[in-house]
Scaffold this motif. Structure first.
Motif, PDB file in Angstrom:
ATOM      1  N   UNK A   1      -4.279   1.943  -1.180  1.00  0.00           N
ATOM      2  CA  UNK A   1      -3.717   0.663  -0.778  1.00  0.00           C
ATOM      3  C   UNK A   1      -4.774  -0.276  -0.236  1.00  0.00           C
ATOM      4  N   UNK A   2      -4.372  -1.516  -0.030  1.00  0.00           N
ATOM      5  CA  UNK A   2      -5.279  -2.513   0.535  1.00  0.00           C
ATOM      6  C   UNK A   2      -5.373  -2.396   2.051  1.00  0.00           C
ATOM      7  N   UNK A   3      -4.448  -1.638   2.659  1.00  0.00           N
ATOM      8  CA  UNK A   3      -4.416  -1.473   4.110  1.00  0.00           C
ATOM      9  C   UNK A   3      -4.285  -0.003   4.483  1.00  0.00           C
ATOM     10  N   UNK A   4      -4.640   0.295   5.725  1.00  0.00           N
ATOM     11  CA  UNK A   4      -4.445   1.630   6.282  1.00  0.00           C
ATOM     12  C   UNK A   4      -2.948   1.902   6.415  1.00  0.00           C
TER      13      UNK A   4
ATOM     14  N   UNK B   1       0.801  -1.229   0.000  1.00  0.00           N
ATOM     15  CA  UNK B   1       0.000   0.000   0.000  1.00  0.00           C
ATOM     16  C   UNK B   1       0.834   1.280   0.000  1.00  0.00           C
ATOM     17  N   UNK B   2       0.373   2.250  -0.780  1.00  0.00           N
ATOM     18  CA  UNK B   2       0.990   3.581  -0.816  1.00  0.00           C
ATOM     19  C   UNK B   2       0.593   4.317   0.462  1.00  0.00           C
ATOM     20  N   UNK B   3       1.539   4.911   1.114  1.00  0.00           N
ATOM     21  CA  UNK B   3       1.284   5.562   2.400  1.00  0.00           C
ATOM     22  C   UNK B   3       1.354   7.093   2.340  1.00  0.00           C
ATOM     23  N   UNK B   4       2.138   7.649   1.411  1.00  0.00           N
ATOM     24  CA  UNK B   4       2.295   9.101   1.334  1.00  0.00           C
ATOM     25  C   UNK B   4       2.775   9.501  -0.053  1.00  0.00           C
TER      26      UNK B   4
ATOM     27  N   UNK C   1      -1.520   1.572  -5.543  1.00  0.00           N
ATOM     28  CA  UNK C   1      -1.015   2.424  -6.610  1.00  0.00           C
ATOM     29  C   UNK C   1      -1.352   3.890  -6.415  1.00  0.00           C
ATOM     30  N   UNK C   2      -1.047   4.663  -7.458  1.00  0.00           N
ATOM     31  CA  UNK C   2      -1.297   6.109  -7.492  1.00  0.00           C
ATOM     32  C   UNK C   2      -2.405   6.368  -8.504  1.00  0.00           C
TER      33      UNK C   2
END
Length: 477
Positions: free
Chosen positions: A441-444, A148-151, A458-459
């Motif tokens: 993402x699939x997660x927090x 997952x993308x976080x930032x 992804x973005x």
């Protein structure tokens, strides 16, 4: 004989002279008569031209009419007429020049007024009403991260996106073509001494307003500084005792603020590769941080349920209460207003002059779960179009919601929703306001409480449509 003949000759000569004289007088009278006729004809012609002057104005003079007028107009009159025409032309040009100068003056005055308001942190452009729901088919998904993308952040010129993920990698994307420009791969935990890059989940990211420095923070308590142009590592800042959850450059400077789960805020001077000071006050892990031009920053205090404004120079802090649960994200709209989201699904609009929210929207993204155990969808990210009345919020309810800050910034009115499957862990408006970027993402981003298998890491680049104003339609014509 001779005398008589002489008398007859004399008489004949006299008659001839008399006849010639009469013929001469006849020719003279005829010439005078012809002149009178010509004069009368010219006078009649001129009278006809004068009487039909209104017709000639509508259809224009023909060649003969112009010749007659030229015959009638003296040299002095022609000079006077041309002089009047020239003066009229000068008058029109001067009026047009004055109008252009007034228009430019109004533009410059408007820009200066906006700059003054922006410097004071009070600029509020009312733009939200111009935005329309985007075409879903135009949304682009950029795949590259494994987790997952976080930032993410955007370069100041809106040409590049920098994103980070739980896979410890950083990717630089070209906005126009959607291709990777550079990838900084993540390493395994324990390889920090020999790996240039992150070895644990990256949670925060910031870029300086001049695009000179990129900062990233991770769960390994580290802040890494990069050159955005080459993606080369420059410095590493150590000092936090827990995960670095928030980063922000003060606008117009290379002063960096960092927030951590260790409950502290630190100030750094990136130019000098130096630590400046540490700020304490939060009673729980800090989950979000933002700043603008003033020497201050704002933070979200997680489960201590406070928002704090840190006045660096005054060595003071303002404490705000309003949310009833953990505050997970915060964003400044301008120096006076800010937006925050909590895990109880509430969205709050604040001003720095009041300790309570101006407005709070409960269950802003609806609820989920079975009947009897339903819970609100928590707000995982917020974004604001700088100095405007347009804000966005993200959750895990398969949509991004755009909002309008109502009159006086005392209400939050939903505009429209954008379909988006997965946890929307970060949101950023482009500086131009032409598109919105979401990290999904699939997660927090802060944990693994549950997983959405149907989501893609992804973005997403979302083009934003605007209504065409009268000025824009006039320009297009």
């Amino acid at each position: 004989m001779w005398i008589r003949g002489s008398g007859m000759a004399t008489s004949g000569s006299f008659l001839i002279r008399k006849k010639k004289a009469a013929e001469g007088r006849g020719r003279k009278r005829k010439a005078e008569g012809d002149e009178d006729k010509a004069h009368k004809k010219l006078t009649r012609k001129l009278n006809e031209e004068i009487s039909s002057d209104s017709e000639t104005e509508s259809v224009g003079h023909n060649k003969k009419d112009v010749e007659v007028l030229e015959i009638e107009e003296t040299a002095q009159e022609k000079k006077l007429r041309l002089a009047k025409l020239y003066l009229e032309q000068l008058r029109r040009e001067e009026e047009e020049k004055v109008e252009e100068e007034q228009f430019e003056s109004d533009l410059i005055g408007g820009r200066l007024e906006e700059e003054v308001l922006e410097q004071k942190g009070k600029l509020k452009r009312l733009l939200a009403k111009d935005y329309l729901p985007p075409d879903v088919s135009e949304i682009r998904l950029l795949r590259g991260h494994q987790l997952p993308v976080t930032c993410l952040v955007l370069s100041p010129d809106d040409k590049y996106i920098f994103s980070a993920s739980k896979d410890c990698s950083i990717i630089k994307w070209d906005v126009t073509c959607g291709k990777k420009v550079h990838t900084i791969h993540g390493g395994r935990k324990g390889t920090e001494d020999r790996h240039v890059g992150h070895t644990m989940h990256i949670l925060s990211m910031a870029i300086s307003s001049d695009g000179k420095y990129l900062a990233t923070g991770d769960r390994n308590k580290l802040i890494l500084i990069w050159d955005p142009a080459t993606c080369q590592h420059l410095y590493t800042f150590k000092g936090h005792k827990d995960a670095v959850s928030g980063l922000s450059f003060r606008k117009g400077t290379h002063q960096l603020y960092s927030a951590s789960h260790d409950r502290s805020v630190k100030v750094w001077n990136v130019d000098q590769n130096a630590y400046v000071e540490t700020l304490f006050g939060h009673q729980d892990a800090i989950t979000g941080l933002d700043s603008l031009s003033r020497e201050r920053c704002v933070t979200a205090g997680g489960r201590d349920r406070t928002v704090r404004v840190w006045k660096i120079v005054e060595e003071a802090q303002l404490v705000f209460h309003g949310h009833e649960s953990s505050i997970d994200c915060i964003q400044l709209i301008n120096e006076e207003y800010m937006i925050s989201g909590a895990d109880d699904g509430s969205l709050a609009l604040w001003t720095v002059t009041k300790k309570k929210p101006l407005v709070t929207v409960r269950k802003a993204h609806g609820i989920h779960g079975d009947p009897g155990i339903q819970q609100p969808n928590w707000i995982t990210s917020v974004a604001a179009l700088l100095n405007s009345d347009l804000v966005a919020s993200g959750s895990q309810d398969s949509k991004i919601r755009l909002w309008k800050c109502g009159e006086g910034f005392k209400t939050l009115e939903p505009l429209f929703d954008i379909p988006m499957v997965g946890f929307v862990n970060c949101l950023k408006f482009s500086n131009s306001g032409d598109f919105l970027v979401a990290g999904v993402g699939q997660e927090h981003r802060l944990g693994r409480w549950w997983r959405l298998k149907e989501a893609k890491n992804g973005i997403c680049i979302i083009p934003l449509k605007k209504t065409q104003t009268k000025e824009q339609s006039g320009d297009s014509k």
